[in-house]
Design a protein around this motif. Structure first.
Motif, PDB file in Angstrom:
ATOM      1  N   UNK A  28     -14.398 -20.522  12.051  1.00  9.85           N
ATOM      2  CA  UNK A  28     -15.203 -20.991  10.934  1.00  9.85           C
ATOM      3  C   UNK A  28     -15.629 -22.434  11.142  1.00  9.85           C
ATOM      4  N   UNK A  29     -16.743 -22.837  10.519  1.00  9.38           N
ATOM      5  CA  UNK A  29     -17.264 -24.188  10.633  1.00  9.38           C
ATOM      6  C   UNK A  29     -16.297 -25.236  10.124  1.00  9.38           C
ATOM      7  N   UNK A  30     -15.672 -24.974   8.994  1.00  5.95           N
ATOM      8  CA  UNK A  30     -14.702 -25.930   8.446  1.00  5.95           C
ATOM      9  C   UNK A  30     -13.525 -26.113   9.395  1.00  5.95           C
ATOM     10  N   UNK A  31     -13.062 -25.001   9.967  1.00  7.49           N
ATOM     11  CA  UNK A  31     -11.933 -25.084  10.886  1.00  7.49           C
ATOM     12  C   UNK A  31     -12.303 -25.912  12.115  1.00  7.49           C
ATOM     13  N   UNK A  32     -13.501 -25.696  12.622  1.00  5.24           N
ATOM     14  CA  UNK A  32     -13.965 -26.448  13.799  1.00  5.24           C
ATOM     15  C   UNK A  32     -14.046 -27.938  13.488  1.00  5.24           C
ATOM     16  N   UNK A  33     -14.595 -28.269  12.332  1.00  6.45           N
ATOM     17  CA  UNK A  33     -14.704 -29.669  11.939  1.00  6.45           C
ATOM     18  C   UNK A  33     -13.330 -30.287  11.751  1.00  6.45           C
ATOM     19  N   UNK A  34     -12.441 -29.570  11.093  1.00  4.06           N
ATOM     20  CA  UNK A  34     -11.082 -30.075  10.867  1.00  4.06           C
ATOM     21  C   UNK A  34     -10.381 -30.309  12.207  1.00  4.06           C
ATOM     22  N   UNK A  35     -10.536 -29.365  13.137  1.00  4.25           N
ATOM     23  CA  UNK A  35      -9.931 -29.494  14.466  1.00  4.25           C
ATOM     24  C   UNK A  35     -10.433 -30.745  15.177  1.00  4.25           C
ATOM     25  N   UNK A  36     -11.757 -30.968  15.135  1.00  8.43           N
ATOM     26  CA  UNK A  36     -12.320 -32.137  15.827  1.00  8.43           C
ATOM     27  C   UNK A  36     -11.896 -33.433  15.149  1.00  8.43           C
ATOM     28  N   UNK A  37     -11.847 -33.453  13.841  1.00  8.11           N
ATOM     29  CA  UNK A  37     -11.403 -34.658  13.136  1.00  8.11           C
ATOM     30  C   UNK A  37      -9.943 -34.976  13.464  1.00  8.11           C
ATOM     31  N   UNK A  38      -9.109 -33.939  13.596  1.00 10.25           N
ATOM     32  CA  UNK A  38      -7.714 -34.156  13.987  1.00 10.25           C
ATOM     33  C   UNK A  38      -7.638 -34.714  15.403  1.00 10.25           C
ATOM     34  N   UNK A  39      -8.513 -34.217  16.297  1.00 11.34           N
ATOM     35  CA  UNK A  39      -8.563 -34.748  17.665  1.00 11.34           C
ATOM     36  C   UNK A  39      -8.927 -36.224  17.662  1.00 11.34           C
ATOM     37  N   UNK A  40      -9.769 -36.637  16.702  1.00 11.92           N
ATOM     38  CA  UNK A  40     -10.172 -38.038  16.594  1.00 11.92           C
ATOM     39  C   UNK A  40      -9.120 -38.883  15.875  1.00 11.92           C
TER      40      UNK A  40
END
Length: 200
Positions: A28-40
């Motif tokens: 899902x889009x939210x999951x992808x965004x959350x994953x990338x924000x956690x990486x940052x």
């Protein structure tokens, strides 16, 4: 609503491409965004993440370009002149999104120009590669752009080059074109002021 963190173009571009890659893997889009924000290194609650997601989605939607073989590509360009005045133009191009953007710029600048050369190179690898563009233009409406070789009598047209860089090919191309136009217009102003000074 101010979330206390502003994303720059580079961060948004990086997040967008990773978001897109993860979304294409059926997450899902939210999951992808959350994953990338956690990486940052950023962690947000569900409400904050929802707000960021909708803001991000709005930015991503504005980055869409209409082009391809099924329809005409269009571009809307906003330029700010040296006096701070905004100029906006929309144009259609038959050669793709860069052509439409250049046509829109031409409507604003109102200078007769021929694109002599266009080159695009990827500086980095991958889908989020940095592109550099180099253009060469020739102004058609100014007599000071035409030179005559004293030895051969051959007529030579003065050209102006410009370079631009960016993750978006259209943005990189527009930066290069604007750079070349600024050089040409600066040259025109310089020669016009020399002619005025010589006739006083």
């Amino acid at each position: 609503m101010n979330l206390g963190y502003e994303f720059g173009d580079k961060e948004l571009g990086d997040i967008f491409w990773r978001f897109k890659a993860v979304a294409e893997r059926k997450k899902s889009g939210r999951h992808a965004l959350k994953t990338r924000l956690l990486e940052l290194g950023d962690e947000f609650g569900d409400k904050e993440l929802g707000d960021i997601f909708w803001r991000f989605k709005a930015v991503a939607e504005r980055k869409k370009v209409t082009c391809g073989t099924l329809g005409l590509s269009t571009a809307t360009v906003r330029l700010v002149d040296a006096g701070g005045e905004d100029h906006v133009a929309c144009a259609v191009g038959t050669g793709g999104p860069v052509d439409s953007a250049y046509n829109a710029i031409d409507l604003i600048v109102k200078e007769e120009v021929t694109l002599v050369e266009y080159g695009l190179n990827a500086v980095t690898e991958g889908i989020d590669a940095l592109a550099t563009t180099r253009v060469l233009i020739r102004g058609n409406g100014n007599k000071s752009h035409v030179l005559t070789n004293a030895m051969t009598g051959e007529t030579v047209h003065r050209t102006f080059s410009g370079t631009g860089a960016g993750m978006d090919i259209v943005v990189s191309s527009v930066r290069a074109y604007i750079n070349a136009l600024n050089k040409m217009l600066g040259f025109n102003d310089l020669t016009d002021s020399k002619v005025s000074a010589g006739s006083s």
